[in-house]
Design a protein around this motif. Sequence first.
Motif, PDB file in Angstrom:
ATOM      1  N   GLU A   1       0.841  -1.108  -0.107  1.00 51.80           N
ATOM      2  CA  GLU A   1      -0.060   0.090   0.119  1.00 51.80           C
ATOM      3  C   GLU A   1       0.849   1.342  -0.076  1.00 51.80           C
ATOM      4  O   GLU A   1       0.627   2.197  -0.566  1.00 51.80           O
ATOM      5  CB  GLU A   1      -0.697   0.058   1.123  1.00 51.80           C
ATOM      6  CG  GLU A   1      -2.050  -1.151   1.309  1.00 51.80           C
ATOM      7  CD  GLU A   1      -3.089  -0.808   0.175  1.00 51.80           C
ATOM      8  OE1 GLU A   1      -3.315   0.349  -0.174  1.00 51.80           O
ATOM      9  OE2 GLU A   1      -3.567  -1.930  -0.348  1.00 51.80           O
ATOM     10  N   THR A   2       2.032   1.276   0.588  1.00 48.75           N
ATOM     11  CA  THR A   2       2.853   2.472   0.859  1.00 48.75           C
ATOM     12  C   THR A   2       3.992   2.486   0.432  1.00 48.75           C
ATOM     13  O   THR A   2       4.713   3.736  -0.161  1.00 48.75           O
ATOM     14  CB  THR A   2       3.229   2.625   2.402  1.00 48.75           C
ATOM     15  OG1 THR A   2       4.213   1.226   2.615  1.00 48.75           O
ATOM     16  CG2 THR A   2       1.936   2.479   3.195  1.00 48.75           C
ATOM     17  N   ASP A   3       4.590   1.554  -0.275  1.00 51.12           N
ATOM     18  CA  ASP A   3       5.792   1.463  -0.928  1.00 51.12           C
ATOM     19  C   ASP A   3       5.787   0.056  -1.803  1.00 51.12           C
ATOM     20  O   ASP A   3       6.587  -0.503  -1.840  1.00 51.12           O
ATOM     21  CB  ASP A   3       7.057   1.168  -0.087  1.00 51.12           C
ATOM     22  CG  ASP A   3       8.254   1.510  -0.697  1.00 51.12           C
ATOM     23  OD1 ASP A   3       8.442   2.155  -1.811  1.00 51.12           O
ATOM     24  OD2 ASP A   3       9.394   1.432  -0.202  1.00 51.12           O
ATOM     25  N   PRO A   4       5.230   0.215  -2.868  1.00 45.56           N
ATOM     26  CA  PRO A   4       4.906  -1.106  -3.899  1.00 45.56           C
ATOM     27  C   PRO A   4       6.321  -1.158  -4.218  1.00 45.56           C
ATOM     28  O   PRO A   4       6.712  -2.449  -4.939  1.00 45.56           O
ATOM     29  CB  PRO A   4       3.885  -0.732  -4.830  1.00 45.56           C
ATOM     30  CG  PRO A   4       3.636   0.740  -4.614  1.00 45.56           C
ATOM     31  CD  PRO A   4       3.976   1.254  -3.258  1.00 45.56           C
ATOM     32  N   GLU A   5       7.074  -0.347  -4.928  1.00 49.54           N
ATOM     33  CA  GLU A   5       8.355  -0.297  -5.351  1.00 49.54           C
ATOM     34  C   GLU A   5       9.198  -1.117  -4.816  1.00 49.54           C
ATOM     35  O   GLU A   5      10.226  -1.811  -5.491  1.00 49.54           O
ATOM     36  CB  GLU A   5       8.858   1.234  -5.868  1.00 49.54           C
ATOM     37  CG  GLU A   5       8.244   1.853  -6.834  1.00 49.54           C
ATOM     38  CD  GLU A   5       7.946   0.997  -8.329  1.00 49.54           C
ATOM     39  OE1 GLU A   5       9.169   0.465  -8.829  1.00 49.54           O
ATOM     40  OE2 GLU A   5       6.865   1.319  -8.911  1.00 49.54           O
ATOM     41  N   SER A   6       9.200  -1.222  -3.547  1.00 48.31           N
ATOM     42  CA  SER A   6      10.355  -2.030  -2.746  1.00 48.31           C
ATOM     43  C   SER A   6       9.859  -3.463  -3.025  1.00 48.31           C
ATOM     44  O   SER A   6      10.872  -4.280  -2.749  1.00 48.31           O
ATOM     45  CB  SER A   6       9.982  -1.552  -1.357  1.00 48.31           C
ATOM     46  OG  SER A   6       8.777  -1.860  -0.492  1.00 48.31           O
TER      47      SER A   6
END
Length: 470
Positions: free
Chosen positions: A436-441
Amino acid sequence: MKLIYETGRAGRTGVVLPKCDVPEASAVPAALRRAEPAGLPEASELEVVRHFTELSRMNMSVDTNFYPLGSCTMKYNPKFHEKVVRLAGFADLHPLLPQLRRGGVLVQGALIVLHETERMLAELLGFSQMTMQPMAGAHGELTGCMLIAAYHRARRDTARKYMLIPDAAHGTNPASATVAGFTTKVVPSDANGNVDLDALKAMLSPEVAGIMLTCPNTLGLFDPNVSEICKLVHQAGGLCYCDGANFNAIVGRVRPGDIGFDVMHVNLHKTFSTPHGGGGPGSGPVGVSISLVPYLPTSRVIRRSDGICCLEYNYPESIGYIAPFYGNFGVILRAYAYLLTLGREGLKRVSENAVINANYVASQLEAYYDRKYKRPCMHECVLSGKRQLDSNGVHTLDIAKGLIDRGFHPEPTETESKEVLDAFIEAMKDIARAAETDPESLHAAPVTTPVRRLDETLAARKPDLKYTGD
């Protein structure tokens, strides 16, 4: 980490061989010999030991990490059973040693293990007899389908060409049935994840040879209508095959032979104490009801009235040889040790732990991930990443790679403690929050491993196994 090709130096060696005291010669024709020596690294013994030890530390294994590998699989395999299988009296046997003539005493231990394991499994599964020969689960499936075919041939019921396979069955079932000569038809599931009984009834006919039912199925669900399914197929003249790949869920609790199945395989390398993965080793013994006994593979281990065990070959209706010698004996031996170690009550606890742990994981994570069928599961819970995909483009593969960064192989397991399961659950929650907050990670995961994310399809189809120094 530097590879041994990079640390080695010309002239180094890890062994000193005695001077050859016979004329040197090569069995390789001159035309096939290398023009120059192979480009192998030259290294000391210490460098070699450190190299392979370091490689082993880079691998995720059950001895170092939460490592389930497959949800239908018993994960931890007692080291004691590994010791048993290495006993010289078993490990050093040659399969061509005589059974009864001079030297026959050497093989009695192995033959007794085969016979007693067969009898214990037959009791657990609820069948008349077993064959221990099949060398994998799919090999057991093929054997079972061949037995069904032999049964119908013996009755001159040659019109039976269709094998029914539910859409929630084990993925190898269609291939096994096809290799055995059947044409497969898919039976759909109903709204609850069970076999659609109305669809099944409509498909039954004098052309149906049988049904292959994975029980519990690949979604971790036990079909409450299994006895009714077997009854319907029997009324139509077909036979019922149970895929026992998920036997962990019911071992010691349910005997498939008692609820209507005619034939079944069970994976010793999943449920009975053999390390599973990497393509082997495997073993898929098959149990049968009394009507299929005449068609079992040759040879069979029998115990004579004087207590001596031997191989018997005189079975004119047998489907013949399934495996060279007698399958993967080492896998069978581990299962034998496991059965004796646990006993009847211990095996019941295996299924209890499998079911309780899977439902615990499901209950803790259903607020974070989707479940197609919100009902109690058996040995495994199946979660969906659809919510994460729809909201932020995070694929299930991203979630799996994120688990690796958090120290977990991406599937829950029944053999871990509550503390380890709780840590796994927290990692799954953390991934849901990251989606939800940092999908790129998650798209970049894993980032903590020696090798970053690979193109797994390309790696499987076109593996690059050559060291080039690049």
